[in-house]
Design a protein around this motif. Structure first.
Motif, PDB file in Angstrom:
ATOM      1  N   VAL A 157      47.452  55.477  58.309  1.00 36.84           N
ATOM      2  CA  VAL A 157      46.122  55.994  58.617  1.00 36.84           C
ATOM      3  C   VAL A 157      46.099  57.524  58.689  1.00 36.84           C
ATOM      4  N   ASN A 158      47.211  58.124  59.106  1.00 42.50           N
ATOM      5  CA  ASN A 158      47.246  59.591  59.237  1.00 42.50           C
ATOM      6  C   ASN A 158      48.093  60.270  58.164  1.00 42.50           C
ATOM      7  N   ARG A 185      43.710  54.320  50.665  1.00 47.16           N
ATOM      8  CA  ARG A 185      43.834  52.951  51.201  1.00 47.16           C
ATOM      9  C   ARG A 185      44.049  51.945  50.072  1.00 47.16           C
ATOM     10  N   MET A 227      34.820  86.363  55.579  1.00 39.75           N
ATOM     11  CA  MET A 227      34.793  85.375  56.670  1.00 39.75           C
ATOM     12  C   MET A 227      33.638  84.393  56.483  1.00 39.75           C
ATOM     13  N   GLU A 287      33.533  74.558  55.133  1.00 47.52           N
ATOM     14  CA  GLU A 287      32.554  73.488  55.331  1.00 47.52           C
ATOM     15  C   GLU A 287      32.485  72.605  54.087  1.00 47.52           C
ATOM     16  N   ARG A 298      35.468  70.475  54.018  1.00 45.43           N
ATOM     17  CA  ARG A 298      35.344  69.411  55.020  1.00 45.43           C
ATOM     18  C   ARG A 298      34.440  68.292  54.497  1.00 45.43           C
ATOM     19  N   ASN A 323      35.509  64.589  53.699  1.00 49.06           N
ATOM     20  CA  ASN A 323      34.808  63.452  54.303  1.00 49.06           C
ATOM     21  C   ASN A 323      34.417  62.437  53.236  1.00 49.06           C
ATOM     22  N   LEU A 324      33.963  63.005  52.104  1.00 49.36           N
ATOM     23  CA  LEU A 324      33.589  62.131  50.985  1.00 49.36           C
ATOM     24  C   LEU A 324      34.809  61.354  50.504  1.00 49.36           C
ATOM     25  N   GLU A 345      37.422  60.753  52.261  1.00 51.14           N
ATOM     26  CA  GLU A 345      37.780  59.803  53.327  1.00 51.14           C
ATOM     27  C   GLU A 345      36.919  58.552  53.227  1.00 51.14           C
ATOM     28  N   SER A 346      35.628  58.767  52.901  1.00 47.61           N
ATOM     29  CA  SER A 346      34.734  57.608  52.850  1.00 47.61           C
ATOM     30  C   SER A 346      35.123  56.668  51.711  1.00 47.61           C
ATOM     31  N   GLY A 400      39.833  56.821  52.524  1.00 48.33           N
ATOM     32  CA  GLY A 400      40.408  56.858  53.857  1.00 48.33           C
ATOM     33  C   GLY A 400      40.529  55.487  54.493  1.00 48.33           C
ATOM     34  N   VAL A 401      41.374  55.421  55.497  1.00 46.23           N
ATOM     35  CA  VAL A 401      41.603  54.159  56.205  1.00 46.23           C
ATOM     36  C   VAL A 401      40.724  54.143  57.450  1.00 46.23           C
ATOM     37  N   SER A 402      39.950  53.049  57.577  1.00 45.07           N
ATOM     38  CA  SER A 402      39.155  52.879  58.798  1.00 45.07           C
ATOM     39  C   SER A 402      39.858  51.840  59.667  1.00 45.07           C
ATOM     40  N   ILE A 403      40.201  52.237  60.869  1.00 46.36           N
ATOM     41  CA  ILE A 403      40.931  51.314  61.756  1.00 46.36           C
ATOM     42  C   ILE A 403      40.058  50.096  62.078  1.00 46.36           C
TER      43      ILE A 403
END
Lengths: 460, 297
Positions: free
Chosen positions: A32-33, A39, A398, A406, A409, A413-414, A416-417, A420-423
């Motif tokens: 997961v990490n 996945r 900066m 951002e 990130r 996130n995309l 991850e969706s 990514g692994v959802s517990i």
């Protein structure tokens, strides 16, 4: 009897399939990490019946897949590269920004003190302490220029060592990707778990590489990647990495070499792009601005000082040692050592009279004179513009870094969706496979009981 | 859209980092009281503050110069007042010898008074302040007049160039003067020669010489009064200029403060908001991490 034995086999196959599902869930939860891990899902397929009167042969594992959206992965590489560039700029400029400090604490303060000292001399042209004050403030101003100039040089050296480090890491990663290409080619079976693990590592290496330099990827048929810089200059060609080297040009700028060919213009983005911009564009620009300011001070002060007379009524010498040119002025500015050794040589007068203060007044009045930038700026305005340039460049870097962070990130996130692994999801799947396993075991038990019943009948 | 454990973690960590960065920034402003601690905090404000600070430095310097000049001019004014008194006294003493009424002893007394006044005048024009002569022009290290071996006073020894100091970028005042503005003016001889001639004329009862000498002293008196008026005007100008500089400085300091200093009320409010946001972000991570489906299995 044959049907019951078939059911027993089907139940056993189903239990194996559900157990595989549980294994995949376990693998997902374990990773997961893990950075770069995508996945896995297990594909189950019903085993077709042997005949039209058969209910079917249960289920089997059709394969295990890792879930990955290559469009998202490629976009992530682009965003990471842009972020790396802005982060390198913001970091590097941070050191320069900090060295300028608050208004009044840098060369601007030294300039004010220097002109104050000449005003004091104008008030007391024969005063020995006022003459010493002028020399001390002149030396302090020169030190201020030296300090800022040497810090700019330090920032450039720092960028050099970071560049060398980054190029080394680029080559390591390129070698790793080439090696993974080879392993992926050997692994062959694209559905194998080994291949998936290799692809995870490959994407992770590409991501790290993109943070260092903007690269383009071309998927190979065997599952590997060709990696290129800029206009298609290869960095990884199949199972071979093409090393990148960094060298210095005669003008002090750096050059990136690939197989002895200058590819500097093709190395863009990432930390390498940011560091090169900082080292070869921004810092030299600041240095040039500082040199212009120092040169302006030396030229203008000397012009008025040399037109004056020292305390003994002799024609005065230059206050600052004359410069050979504007370049390097901030480094070489110094009070004329002859004056340092004998303060009577400081010119306060425009006539041979000791009490005349014309030269000191004229030099003190330089503080408000527009003598820089073709007569449009005072020395304070010149330094203010320099500080503004540094501050604005850093603030912009900066701001862009924050924007890029951002964007990274959001794309992460995309990713991850998708990958990514959802517990929670894995827990639900675990329950699902566990229940299915339990049901199949119960079914196995029932079939086994039926067979036992039958065998008992035969035995009786 | 699937929401995974890591995406939640990444989002919450990003929020925590943003909140922590904002908190650190406003804490820095509150603790230092300054909004601009480096040019990147507000490049335009930093630029303006650098130029304003240079202007404040110049104003401070002009004010110090003006104060020093005022002190010197006040001393000069006092000396010139003495000169005016002495010249007035000289004219009065010489007047005694006009006509045939005065006896020889009265004329001798007048002559001696005039000699004493001439000595005092010499002392006045040779006044020095902080080691420099006031009436030698730019030749401040030497006395404008010296007593010669034969008892007479030398010709002017100083410089024709006067010395001025700047009390503003566009304004200056003289702080070292050419004594001849008082002692000679448009006359053919200086006041010392004039008084010396007057003394001789009184002793010899040369009425024409006495009259001419008194006229000479009178013109010197007029020059001294005119000079004193000029000095007074300069002192008044310095006073006005100092007031004007004070107003300019206050305005510049206000502008610098607006650019550099933190608005403490706003900064404290921002800090409270940032602190709340930071705590909320931490709490969000803690709350969201507390439960998973695993807790129900």
């Amino acid at each position: 009897m044959a049907g019951l034995l078939g059911s027993l086999s089907a139940a056993a196959r189903a239990m194996n399939a559900q157990a595989m599902g549980l294994q995949v869930v376990g693998e997902n939860i374990a990773n997961v990490n893990t950075p770069g891990y995508a996945r896995r899902v297990v594909d189950l397929a019903a085993v077709p019946p042997e005949s039209r009167w058969s209910a079917g042969n249960g289920v089997e594992v059709a394969g295990i897949r890792s879930i990955r959206d290559m469009l998202v992965e490629v976009r992530l590489l682009q965003e990471v590269s842009a972020h790396g560039e802005q982060a390198a700029l913001a970091d590097g400029l941070g050191a320069i920004d900090a060295m300028l400090g608050r208004p009044g604490e840098s060369i601007d303060g030294a300039l004010t003190a220097f002109f104050d000292a000449f005003s004091e001399l104008a008030d007391n042209p024969t005063s020995a302490s006022a003459r010493q004050g002028v020399l001390a403030q002149g030396a302090s101003l020169a030190d201020g220029f030296h300090d800022l100039s040497s810090r700019l040089a330090d920032a450039r050296f720092d960028a050099d060592s970071r560049l060398a480090e980054a190029v080394g890491r680029v080559n390591t990663l390129a070698g790793e990707i080439a090696s993974l290409n080879a392993s992926i080619g050997i692994a062959g079976d694209r559905d194998s778990t080994t291949l998936m693990e290799l692809r995870d590592r490959q994407m992770q290496a590409l991501q790290e590489l993109s943070e260092l330099v903007q690269v383009h990827t071309i998927a190979r048929e065997d599952g590997g990647f060709e990696v290129t810089l800029g206009n298609g200059r290869p960095l990884v060609a199949g199972v071979h990495a093409v090393p990148l080297a960094v060298s210095r040009n005669a003008d002090g700028t750096i050059a990136f070499l690939s197989q002895d060919v200058d590819v500097t213009q093709e190395v863009t983005g990432g930390r390498l792009g940011g560091l090169r911009q900082l080292r070869d564009k921004l810092i030299p620009g600041y240095q040039s601005r500082l040199d212009t300011l120092a040169s302006g001070v030396v030229t203008q002060v000397n012009l008025l000082h040399e037109a004056g007379f020292d305390l003994d009524g002799n024609e005065a010498r230059p206050f600052f040692t004359p410069l050979s040119g504007t370049a390097g002025a901030a480094t070489s500015i110094e009070v004329n050592p002859e004056l340092t050794a004998n303060a009577r040589l400081v010119a306060a007068a425009t006539t041979a009279e000791a009490g005349d203060n014309g030269a000191a007044r004229a030099i003190a009045a330089l503080r408000g004179a527009r003598v820089l930038d073709d007569g449009t700026a005072t020395f304070a305005e010149g330094f203010g513009n320099f500080a503004y340039r540094v501050g604005a460049d850093r603030a912009l870097a900066m701001q862009r870094e924050a924007g890029c962070a951002e964007a990274v990130r959001q794309v992460r996130n995309l990713r991850e969706s998708v990958s990514g692994v959802s517990i929670d999801e894995e827990a639900a799947l675990m329950m699902k496979f566990q229940r299915a396993y339990q049901a199949n075991a119960r079914y196995f038990q029932s079939v086994d009981a039926a067979i036992q019943t039958l065998l008992q009948l035969v035995g009786a | 859209m699937r929401v995974t454990s890591n995406s939640e973690f990444l989002s919450t960590m990003a929020s925590i980092e943003r909140a922590a960065a904002e908190l650190a920034k406003v804490q820095g402003q509150v603790s230092s009281g300054r909004r601009v601690n480096a040019p990147s905090d507000d490049p335009a404000a930093a630029n303006r503050a650098i130029v304003e600070r240079a202007d404040i430095g110049a104003i401070d310097r002009y004010v110090r110069t003006a104060q020093s000049a005022a002190s010197r001019l006040a001393a000069v004014d006092s000396v010139v007042s003495d000169i005016v008194e002495r010249l007035t006294a000289a004219r009065a003493s010489a007047s005694v010898a006009i006509g045939t009424v005065a006896t020889a002893s009265q004329r001798e007394a007048a002559a001696k008074e005039l000699e004493a006044i001439a000595d005092a005048l010499l002392s006045d024009v040779n006044t020095s302040l902080r080691g420099t002569y006031v009436f030698s022009g730019a030749a401040v290290l030497g006395a404008p007049y010296v007593r010669l071996a034969d008892g007479t006073v030398s010709a002017y020894q100083g410089s024709a160039d006067t010395v001025s100091v700047d009390i503003d970028a566009q304004r200056s005042v003289r702080v070292a003067f050419d004594a001849r503005e008082i002692t000679v003016g448009a006359d053919a001889e200086d006041v010392f020669t004039c008084i010396s001639g007057l003394v001789t004329a009184i002793r010899s009862n040369d009425q024409a010489g006495i009259s001419s000498g008194i006229d000479g002293v009178g013109r010197a008196l007029d020059r001294a009064i005119a000079f004193q008026t000029g000095t007074g005007t300069d002192l008044a100008n310095i006073s006005d200029e100092t007031l004007r500089m004070g107003a300019l400085r206050r305005a510049a300091v206000t502008r610098v403060s607006q650019d550099e200093d933190a608005n403490m009320t706003e900064a404290v409010a921002k800090m409270a908001r940032a602190d709340t946001a930071y705590e909320a972000a931490l709490a969000a991570l803690g709350t969201r991490s507390r439960q998973t489906l695993l807790d129900y299995l």
